[in-house]
Write a protein that holds these residues in place. Structure first.
Motif, PDB file in Angstrom:
ATOM      1  N   THR A  47      48.307   1.150   7.749  1.00 23.21           N
ATOM      2  CA  THR A  47      47.988   0.497   8.672  1.00 23.21           C
ATOM      3  C   THR A  47      48.788   0.713  10.113  1.00 23.21           C
ATOM      4  N   SER A  48      50.237   0.205   9.867  1.00 22.39           N
ATOM      5  CA  SER A  48      51.223   0.660  10.804  1.00 22.39           C
ATOM      6  C   SER A  48      51.496   2.303  10.693  1.00 22.39           C
ATOM      7  N   ARG A  49      51.925   2.374  12.392  1.00 20.10           N
ATOM      8  CA  ARG A  49      52.610   3.947  12.183  1.00 20.10           C
ATOM      9  C   ARG A  49      53.530   4.209  11.049  1.00 20.10           C
ATOM     10  N   SER A  50      54.281   3.215  10.968  1.00 16.38           N
ATOM     11  CA  SER A  50      55.772   3.334  10.456  1.00 16.38           C
ATOM     12  C   SER A  50      55.796   3.791   8.489  1.00 16.38           C
ATOM     13  N   LEU A  51      54.727   2.656   7.944  1.00 19.46           N
ATOM     14  CA  LEU A  51      54.290   2.967   6.912  1.00 19.46           C
ATOM     15  C   LEU A  51      53.451   4.288   7.030  1.00 19.46           C
ATOM     16  N   ALA A  52      52.756   4.852   7.826  1.00 17.16           N
ATOM     17  CA  ALA A  52      51.804   5.719   7.410  1.00 17.16           C
ATOM     18  C   ALA A  52      52.517   7.456   6.933  1.00 17.16           C
ATOM     19  N   ARG A  53      53.949   7.084   8.059  1.00 19.91           N
ATOM     20  CA  ARG A  53      54.858   8.156   8.318  1.00 19.91           C
ATOM     21  C   ARG A  53      55.986   8.478   6.426  1.00 19.91           C
ATOM     22  N   LYS A  54      55.921   6.838   6.121  1.00 19.64           N
ATOM     23  CA  LYS A  54      56.239   6.930   4.839  1.00 19.64           C
ATOM     24  C   LYS A  54      56.076   7.558   4.771  1.00 19.64           C
ATOM     25  N   VAL A  55      54.211   7.322   3.305  1.00 16.23           N
ATOM     26  CA  VAL A  55      53.375   7.523   2.796  1.00 16.23           C
ATOM     27  C   VAL A  55      53.275   9.013   2.744  1.00 16.23           C
ATOM     28  N   VAL A 285      43.158   9.429   6.232  1.00 13.51           N
ATOM     29  CA  VAL A 285      44.095  10.292   5.117  1.00 13.51           C
ATOM     30  C   VAL A 285      44.385   9.590   3.723  1.00 13.51           C
ATOM     31  N   PRO A 286      43.307  10.387   2.624  1.00 15.90           N
ATOM     32  CA  PRO A 286      43.579   9.574   1.016  1.00 15.90           C
ATOM     33  C   PRO A 286      44.466  10.332   0.772  1.00 15.90           C
ATOM     34  N   ALA A 309      44.985   4.567   7.642  1.00 12.52           N
ATOM     35  CA  ALA A 309      44.483   4.974   8.813  1.00 12.52           C
ATOM     36  C   ALA A 309      45.128   5.052   9.460  1.00 12.52           C
ATOM     37  N   LEU A 310      44.415   6.993  10.482  1.00 18.94           N
ATOM     38  CA  LEU A 310      45.696   7.396  11.496  1.00 18.94           C
ATOM     39  C   LEU A 310      44.911   6.570  12.637  1.00 18.94           C
ATOM     40  N   PRO A 311      44.015   6.094  13.162  1.00 20.54           N
ATOM     41  CA  PRO A 311      43.325   5.693  14.211  1.00 20.54           C
ATOM     42  C   PRO A 311      43.743   3.977  14.674  1.00 20.54           C
ATOM     43  N   HIS A 341      50.711  13.862   9.136  1.00 22.03           N
ATOM     44  CA  HIS A 341      52.037  14.390   8.797  1.00 22.03           C
ATOM     45  C   HIS A 341      52.537  14.477   7.624  1.00 22.03           C
ATOM     46  N   GLY A 342      53.603  14.590   8.057  1.00 27.14           N
ATOM     47  CA  GLY A 342      54.175  15.768   6.347  1.00 27.14           C
ATOM     48  C   GLY A 342      54.228  16.996   6.104  1.00 27.14           C
ATOM     49  N   ILE A 343      54.423  17.449   4.968  1.00 28.12           N
ATOM     50  CA  ILE A 343      53.626  18.491   4.359  1.00 28.12           C
ATOM     51  C   ILE A 343      52.618  18.994   4.717  1.00 28.12           C
TER      52      ILE A 343
END
Length: 398
Positions: A47-55, A285-286, A309-311, A341-343
């Protein structure tokens, strides 16, 4: 956080523009926590932006469809999730196939090329607004404006006859409906493949991206058809939803709309703020872990599903520091994850921006007193019927 503490994916909203309240609590206290999936598996919710980008940028988390799991019950996805990816569907592929196919698409979706679509988009916008003005209100803004705009644009880009719109709009709706059965979704996909394959095989008779892909000859026919179906289905309904939801948000925040009308130079930033504020991919995003490893202090097991969870990420106060739950068309919007985010970041994002900028700017310029034709309580949102969030109808008057 143990498997016994796992939670389901939150879906209940109290505000049409804000994600479920649970996300804020999870993001603050456990931004990567255990989550129950409808098929009984236990995985992870981010749910956090930083972890979302990393995943989303970590190749140990796979986008392969045979590994991914849906975060909410969706029988229509059964033929596609848990099964090998359809040829050409880069959303469901990892490198090297993803890289090879995406390279053929990326060069055709550059910001410069999409800006080249702007005169066409503006022409369509003007024509649709002329029709609205001539016919008079009230009208459903989706039926009269956002859906025909996004549909005509994707047809022009791909080289799909606009006369086919009823068929592919119907089948796209079935394909992405949470209420469709596995059989209905499979049949809809089959019909879409028949349509696009016929266009690829006769691509010399029309121009457009399908013709270019077939002419280049880098992708085989199945990959070209699959990529075409992916772009066709994803390129009209979701864009229409983003435009309609953006218009609804502005109509619901008259002070922001007034600022935009007073200073049209804010349009570009306003579009990205609307994409952030009202993120349409509300079920996330799964991904799935390819191996056992430790990620940010958490033990990840091979095969575990992960949902970003993008929202929730787009409301993270650690990045959007000035009241992220407030619509502010003048805020710094860089870094939002509305396109992922990412590829696997959305290939068509530049085209979405071109359409939204042209649509919202012209709409509120032509009809400066545009207003809802019904009370806000009568606006129905597809909270639990589609993975693409939006309004089912948006009656407006002027």
């Amino acid at each position: 956080m143990t498997a016994q503490d796992a939670v389901p994916y939150p879906t209940v909203r109290t505000c049409p523009f804000s994600p479920p309240a649970e996300f804020a609590d999870y993001r603050e206290h456990e931004p990567m926590r255990r989550m129950h999936y409808p098929d009984g598996q236990v995985g992870w919710l981010v749910t956090s932006r930083s972890l979302a980008r990393k995943v989303l940028s970590d190749s140990r988390f796979s986008a392969r469809s045979d590994l991914k799991r849906v975060p909410v019950l969706r029988p229509g996805a059964d033929p596609f999730f848990g099964a090998p990816a359809l040829p050409g569907w880069i959303l469901d592929l990892d490198a090297p196939d993803h890289t090879r196919i995406r390279q053929q698409l990326t060069g055709k979706f550059t910001a410069r090329r999409m800006q080249g679509m702007r005169p066409y988009v503006e022409q369509v916008v003007a024509g649709l607004l002329d029709d609205m003005e001539r016919d008079g209100g009230p009208v459903d803004l989706i039926e009269a404006f956002t859906l025909p705009l996004s549909t005509q644009t994707i047809c022009e880009l791909l080289g799909v006859p606009y006369s086919e719109r009823d068929a592919f709009q119907r089948d796209s709706k079935i394909l992405f409906s949470l209420g469709s059965t596995a059989e209905q979704a499979s049949e809809a996909m089959d019909r879409l493949y028949v349509l696009v394959r016929s266009l690829v095989r006769t691509s010399g008779e029309h121009s457009g991206l399908l013709h270019q892909l077939a002419k280049d000859g880098v992708l085989d026919e199945d990959e070209t058809v699959g990529a075409g179906v992916m772009m066709l289905t994803g390129g009209h309904g979701s864009t229409s939803s983003a435009m309609a939801l953006g218009a609804y948000a502005l109509l619901s925040h008259p002070e922001q709309l007034a600022r935009l009308q007073a200073d049209p130079a804010l349009t570009n930033n306003a579009v990205d703020e609307l994409l952030r504020y009202a993120t349409i991919f509300h079920f996330g995003v799964p991904r799935a872990a390819l191996e056992d490893f430790e990620f940010e202090g958490r033990p990840i097991k091979a095969g575990e599903p992960v949902t970003v969870a993008l929202p929730a990420a787009n409301r993270d106060p650690a990045w959007f520091t000035e009241d992220p739950d407030r619509l502010d068309i003048e805020r710094r919007t860089s870094g939002h994850l509305a396109f992922g985010h990412g590829i696997h970041q959305c290939t068509g994002q530049s085209l979405v921006r071109v359409e939204m900028r042209a649509a919202l700017s012209a709409l509120f310029s032509r009809f400066p007193d545009l207003a809802l034709a019904v009370s806000p309580q009568e606006i129905v949102l597809n909270t639990r019927t589609s993975p693409v969030y939006g309004v089912l109808q948006l009656p407006v008057r002027w």
